[in-house]
Design an enzyme around this catalytic site. Sequence first.
Site, PDB file in Angstrom:
ATOM      1  N   GLY A  45       0.817  -1.212   0.000  1.00  0.00           N
ATOM      2  CA  GLY A  45       0.000   0.000   0.000  1.00  0.00           C
ATOM      3  C   GLY A  45       0.845   1.253   0.000  1.00  0.00           C
ATOM      4  O   GLY A  45       0.694   2.128   0.852  1.00  0.00           O
ATOM      5  N   THR A  72       1.450   3.776  -2.427  1.00  0.00           N
ATOM      6  CA  THR A  72       1.333   4.825  -3.442  1.00  0.00           C
ATOM      7  C   THR A  72       0.968   6.196  -2.891  1.00  0.00           C
ATOM      8  O   THR A  72       1.127   7.200  -3.588  1.00  0.00           O
ATOM      9  CB  THR A  72       0.278   4.439  -4.500  1.00  0.00           C
ATOM     10  OG1 THR A  72      -0.974   4.192  -3.845  1.00  0.00           O
ATOM     11  CG2 THR A  72       0.718   3.211  -5.276  1.00  0.00           C
ATOM     12  N   ASN A 113       1.383  -2.396   5.386  1.00  0.00           N
ATOM     13  CA  ASN A 113       0.680  -1.124   5.541  1.00  0.00           C
ATOM     14  C   ASN A 113      -0.687  -1.117   4.860  1.00  0.00           C
ATOM     15  O   ASN A 113      -1.596  -0.421   5.311  1.00  0.00           O
ATOM     16  CB  ASN A 113       1.539   0.011   4.974  1.00  0.00           C
ATOM     17  CG  ASN A 113       0.776   1.311   4.860  1.00  0.00           C
ATOM     18  OD1 ASN A 113       0.448   1.936   5.863  1.00  0.00           O
ATOM     19  ND2 ASN A 113       0.473   1.733   3.631  1.00  0.00           N
ATOM     20  N   TYR A 127     -13.444  -2.867  10.480  1.00  0.00           N
ATOM     21  CA  TYR A 127     -12.089  -2.316  10.444  1.00  0.00           C
ATOM     22  C   TYR A 127     -11.394  -2.478  11.795  1.00  0.00           C
ATOM     23  O   TYR A 127     -10.224  -2.876  11.871  1.00  0.00           O
ATOM     24  CB  TYR A 127     -12.161  -0.846  10.041  1.00  0.00           C
ATOM     25  CG  TYR A 127     -10.830  -0.146   9.947  1.00  0.00           C
ATOM     26  CD1 TYR A 127      -9.968  -0.384   8.877  1.00  0.00           C
ATOM     27  CD2 TYR A 127     -10.438   0.775  10.914  1.00  0.00           C
ATOM     28  CE1 TYR A 127      -8.749   0.277   8.779  1.00  0.00           C
ATOM     29  CE2 TYR A 127      -9.223   1.439  10.816  1.00  0.00           C
ATOM     30  CZ  TYR A 127      -8.385   1.182   9.756  1.00  0.00           C
ATOM     31  OH  TYR A 127      -7.177   1.837   9.671  1.00  0.00           O
ATOM     32  N   LYS A 135      -7.927  -4.562  12.752  1.00  0.00           N
ATOM     33  CA  LYS A 135      -6.735  -3.969  13.358  1.00  0.00           C
ATOM     34  C   LYS A 135      -6.392  -4.641  14.689  1.00  0.00           C
ATOM     35  O   LYS A 135      -5.201  -4.811  15.019  1.00  0.00           O
ATOM     36  CB  LYS A 135      -6.922  -2.460  13.540  1.00  0.00           C
ATOM     37  CG  LYS A 135      -7.011  -1.693  12.219  1.00  0.00           C
ATOM     38  CD  LYS A 135      -5.748  -1.873  11.385  1.00  0.00           C
ATOM     39  CE  LYS A 135      -5.776  -1.083  10.098  1.00  0.00           C
ATOM     40  NZ  LYS A 135      -4.538  -1.227   9.302  1.00  0.00           N
TER      41      LYS A 135
END
Length: 245
Positions: free
Chosen positions: A13, A15, A87, A152, A156
Amino acid sequence: MSRPDGTVAFVTGATRGIGLAIVQQLAREGYFVVGSATTAEGAERLTQTLADKGLGVVMRLQDQGSIDGAFAAMANGPGTPLVLVNNAGITRDNVMLRMREEQWLDVIDTNVNGLYRVTKPALRSMLKARWGRIVNVSSVVARMGNPGQSNYVSSKAAIEGFTRSLAHELASRNITVNAVAPGFVDTDMTGELTDDQTAAMLARVPLGRMASPQDIASAVAFLAGDGAGYITGETLHVNGGLGMF
């Protein structure tokens, strides 16, 4: 034992936002950095950004074939990574009563199953070298919870449990496994908040500001470096005092 010469770091991840800051920081610290993007255009932008210090590869966490292809590209190019930064992740927010099954499954498959899919092949080179660093990007909400983000937050929290378990498994091989848990970070996502929403959020942060992506990248680089060689199984909170865990 210090890091081997020519160490390759792989960041998923990569970019934009936190991921882009991480690849740039690791490149400054002398790693050859491979960053993943979900499109060929994103991978090419990464390659141009990193110049002779790294490259971009196309990889999607939901697709084992694309993960295999990314690792093959590294093996046939700069070499397989001894530093892995997990990430990449997604959100699909909704309150539980309205959350569709695909919203739950998309987040778990990407954020948790993707962690498994990427970490497992990365271990081979680390075990052979008897040196490695794995840094997993979690979130402050893994401890605090957050309404509308049960999928989410669950992902995590799973990342932090994964971190501790894997740290036990790999410690005897001089491979450390840690997590970084950002708080509120100044990214494209938080940039969409209204002024009132931002003010309410910052009122909860003792330092009175959001983190920059560079704040998170610096913490990741520390855990990837020689100075953190006696730290493993830990979650480093980078949240300006939010929660005071």
